[in-house]
Write an enzyme that holds these catalytic residues in place. Structure first.
Site, short mmCIF file in Angstrom:
data_model
loop_
_atom_site.label_atom_id
_atom_site.label_comp_id
_atom_site.label_asym_id
_atom_site.label_seq_id
_atom_site.Cartn_x
_atom_site.Cartn_y
_atom_site.Cartn_z
CG HIS A 121 -25.67 -83.34 -63.40
ND1 HIS A 121 -25.98 -82.57 -62.31
CD2 HIS A 121 -25.96 -82.59 -64.50
CE1 HIS A 121 -26.42 -81.39 -62.71
NE2 HIS A 121 -26.42 -81.38 -64.04
CD GLU B 54 -27.44 -81.52 -55.01
OE1 GLU B 54 -26.54 -82.36 -55.22
OE2 GLU B 54 -27.84 -80.70 -55.86
#
Length: 513
Positions: A47, A226
């Site tokens: 991303h 994350e």
């Protein structure tokens, strides 16, 4: 640093940019010995907008290529690293936040990637598939940024879902084995929260990197790491955003935790101790989440690998380390050694501190209460059943008279129907008799004038029945119209009839001509 790195182009992107893959390992030993080393695959920036993933990857590259650090040297001797620093270079170059030039979220096309629309994922998956066939894949790690939750944490795949894999005949891995690496990482870095880690496998994530590598290639340690955009709420950096240095330190901690994990593989006794600590910690987390002793905050937007469906509730749930004045027991964080001793498999003997013994005691109480829960439910059902019976018995005296009255009415209904038939038959007989009397007199139709009397209307209609058959319109409607519609008496209602004025003067009586 250059002597530890081999760089090559894995494939070309849609915009003809290079997708680089970096191999880091030691050149010592023979070719056969190097092929026996397990492989660790790491990737980042699938991303484009999650720039914190690149800072963590930079920390990993700097640590693994450090020629002085003994842990880095040990890792290069034991493991071969395959690193893809930027899985979506087109999106990064063009300023996209989440997709590539084809408008696709690449982390949702791992199941069936297209070589035209998703060339980077297609090549990367083929590389992982080839390594899984020829080598031992120890761990895969995809680095992301998260916009909802704080801290750094991991999404993994719980071993309880192992038997649900399509065509899986392999024995399931040991319970909680996939949670060892995240637990070690929480001990190595204070900004990493083991409490925020999730290990669910959901259908909506079937095409993500984490689930595909776990499901298709049987990689037990398949993770998504994350790092929050919002900083940490634990550790020394609580309430502050992550800096570039913090994210690089997270990359260093990933490498150190991997070295600790390799030591645990060679030391079953120490591994049993760590599994015992994880069991105790997980029991506490489950207990606090079930009791509602959690901190709920509304999420802002979607995350990278998981969304809010992966959380226990529809809101983001974060465990409080300190609740009601009680501190969650945290395992001792010391360097692992091959000489550490401990009992194998028993959590009671594996927990060495007073806090952990207290935690085990509380966990035992919780288990006992769960075992007694079915008995309490049965007792509650019995109480509810007794109260319902009492209410029905109390309502019985009020219902019985209504039931008896209804039965009497139903019994009397056939008799009422018979009586109504008899009345109807008698009425038709009276009509026929009146009509016969009128038809016997000559010129009766000419002498009758329908005024307002019901006798005259009834007689005229009866005569219509005898002459034409059936019922007259007035009889069918069941109402007494002011003028009969029989053909023989239609002149009585005509405005031009010479008898209409006499009819009006008669005041509703029959008037002779």
């Amino acid at each position: 640093r250059r002597k530890f790195i081999r760089r090559r182009v894995l494939t070309k992107t849609i915009a003809n940019n290079d997708l680089d893959v970096i191999t880091i390992t030691s050149g010592s030993g023979t070719a056969e010995e190097q092929l026996k080393r397990p492989v660790v695959v790491m990737s980042a920036r699938v991303h484009p907008g999650e720039t914190n993933a690149s800072w963590m990857m930079k920390g990993i590259l700097d640590f693994l290529t450090d020629p002085v650090d003994p842990i880095a040297s040990s890792l290069r001797e034991k493991v071969e690293f395959r690193l893809v620093p930027m899985l979506n270079p087109d999106g990064v170059i063009n300023g996209n936040y989440r997709c590539n030039l084809a408008g696709c979220d690449l982390n949702r096309h791992w199941k069936q990637p297209s070589p035209e629309q998703h060339p980077t994922i297609y090549a990367h998956k083929n590389m992982v598939a080839q390594l899984s066939r020829e080598r031992m894949l120890l761990l895969t790690l995809d680095l992301h940024g998260h916009s909802q939750k704080r801290n750094a944490f991991i999404y993994g795949c719980h071993s309880k879902y192992w038997t649900s894999l399509d065509g899986n005949t392999d024995p399931p891995p040991p319970l909680l084995q996939e949670q060892i690496f995240p637990y070690l990482l929480s001990q190595a870095n204070p900004s990493f929260s083991f409490e925020d880690c999730r290990f669910k496998v959901q259908k909506c994530k079937a095409s993500s990197s984490r689930v595909v590598c776990w499901k298709e290639f049987r990689i037990q340690n398949s993770y998504t790491l994350e790092a929050s955009f919002c900083g940490a709420d634990v550790g020394a950096g609580k309430g502050m955003h992550f800096s570039a240095l913090d994210l690089e330190q997270m990359g260093h901690s990933i490498c150190k935790s991997l070295d600790a994990y390799l030591q645990l593989r060679a030391n079953p006794q120490r591994r049993a101790i760590v599994l015992g600590e994880i069991t105790v910690l997980r029991a506490h987390l489950d207990r606090h989440q079930e009791s509602g002793n959690v901190d709920e905050t509304e999420p802002a937007d979607s995350s990278s690998d998981e969304n809010i469906e992966d959380l226990p509730t529809t809101r983001h749930v974060r465990f409080k380390r300190k609740t009601a004045g009680k501190v969650l027991p945290k395992a001792s964080s010391g360097p692992l050694s091959d000489t550490d001793d401990g009992a194998v498999g028993d959590c009671a003997t594996a927990a060495a501190t007073v806090e952990q013994r207290r935690a085990i005691k509380e966990t035992s109480k919780m288990i006992i209460s769960r075992l007694a829960r079915p008995k309490r439910i049965a007792e509650k059902k019995d109480r509810l059943g007794t109260s319902a019976t009492a209410e029905s018995e109390a309502a019985t005296p009020k219902v019985k008279p209504l039931v008896n009255r209804t039965r009497v009415l139903l019994d009397a209904l056939p008799a009422l129907c018979r009586e109504m038939k008899e009345v109807h038959a008698q009425a038709r007989a009276d009509w026929k008799q009146e009509a016969s009397c009128i038809s016997d007199a000559p010129g009766a139709a000419a002498r009758l004038r329908l005024a307002g009397s019901s006798e005259g209307r009834r007689a005229a209609c009866a005569m219509h029945v005898l002459q034409h058959g059936g019922e007259s319109p007035a009889m069918r409607e069941g109402v007494a119209s002011p003028v009969c519609d029989c053909p023989s008496l239609s002149h009585a209602s005509s405005p031009s009839s010479p008898h209409s004025s006499a009819q009006r003067r008669g005041g509703g009586r029959l008037v002779r001509a």
